[in-house]
Design a protein around this motif. Structure first.
Motif: not given
Length: 313
Positions: A121-133
């Motif tokens: 579902r996320l392939m059309a998004i330009d920038l993905v910011v993920v949390s890695v805590d």
């Protein structure tokens, strides 16, 4: 029109002037992070569903974007985990088809990326910011308090799989909580996991607004610098930038103030930058709302924040 699912534009530290799109009810999330500025999670779940109607989100987006606002980004964010909404891909495609001049960003905790259908579902998004805590269950439990079905192995493998499939820009944010994920062993483990994920950028964050748990504090400068030296190639987040698209007159922005603080605590200056109003005027409105018990005042190192009144107050 009054908007229920979009908010802002918000001057973001990372993204410039960003229109927010909130795709889940308040505090519907797969984590209950100790530092979350939006408060404690009330619906803890890992099950995607259409939590808010796609057609209504599209209607609000059309009404706002038809005015051709000047934006740096449209961002899926808000007070919950956006990837829980099974319609996120449909909404992203709608924006790309009708308003291709705007870039799309997703702010996500990344916990659901072990599910192939979520990744698709996320392939059309330009920038993905993920949390890695965190990089192990001990750190995950201490900082993020996950849904019982989640394990660090599932989350890590999901992030790695997403990086292999996602051809656009991926950033990782590490939120540091003193004594919880700031020891050398914890930081080295996070660095090693990030090395497997291979994000395009690594950003380090620490407490700036009031968190869920009152004992959470910001990491001081020397320890931030030490963490940055371990998380090689990382950068520290800086102050907000950007200007609002409108200049409301005094007394006309109470609704915008309430909408802003409902999602996260803000200073008067934060809200003024967001809506393009005078900070002193916003502060006066906020203090009136405090007197009416519509918002509450919270003292933090960066200044006075205003947040929603808790139900028990």
């Amino acid at each position: 029109m009054a908007y229920q699912f979009i908010f802002g534009p918000v001057p973001s530290r990372r993204l410039g002037l960003s229109l927010g799109v909130d795709l889940v009810p308040h505090k519907t999330c797969s984590l209950d992070c100790v530092y979350c500025e939006c408060g404690k999670t009330t619906v803890l779940t890992v099950t995607p569903d259409q939590y808010v109607p796609v057609a209504e989100v599209q209607r609000e987006l059309s009404a706002f974007l038809e005015t051709a606002p000047k934006l740096d980004m449209i961002t899926f964010s808000g007070a919950g985990e956006p990837t829980l909404n099974s319609g996120i891909g449909e909404i992203a495609a709608f924006i790309k088809a009708g308003y291709p001049q705007y870039k799309l960003t997703l702010l996500t905790n990344g916990t659901l990326l072990y599910q192939p259908e979520v990744r698709r579902r996320l392939m059309a998004i330009d920038l993905v910011v993920v949390s890695v805590d965190a990089a192990d269950m001990e750190g995950l439990q201490a900082v993020n308090r996950p849904h019982p079905r989640l394990t660090m192995e599932m989350i890590g493998e999901g992030l790695i799989a997403f990086r292999k499939e996602f051809r656009r820009t991926l950033w990782a944010e590490v939120f540091l909580v003193p004594e919880k994920n700031t020891g050398e062993a914890a930081l080295v483990a996070i660095r090693d996991l990030l090395g497997r994920i291979r994000p395009d950028k690594i950003q380090i964050n620490t407490l700036d607004r009031p968190g869920t748990e009152p004992w959470v504090t910001a990491l001081d400068g020397p320890r931030l610098a030490r963490a940055a030296s371990i998380l090689q190639g990382s950068e520290l987040l800086t102050s907000p930038r950007g200007q609002s698209h409108s200049q409301p007159a005094p007394g006309q922005y109470v609704g915008q103030i309430l909408a802003a603080v409902r999602r996260r605590p803000c200073t008067a200056e934060d809200i003024a930058a967001m809506i393009g109003a005078d900070a002193d005027g916003v502060r006066r409105q906020l203090e009136r709302l405090v007197d009416r018990k519509k918002v509450r005042r919270i003292t933090m190192p960066r200044g006075i924040f205003y947040g929603p009144v808790r139900t028990h107050e």
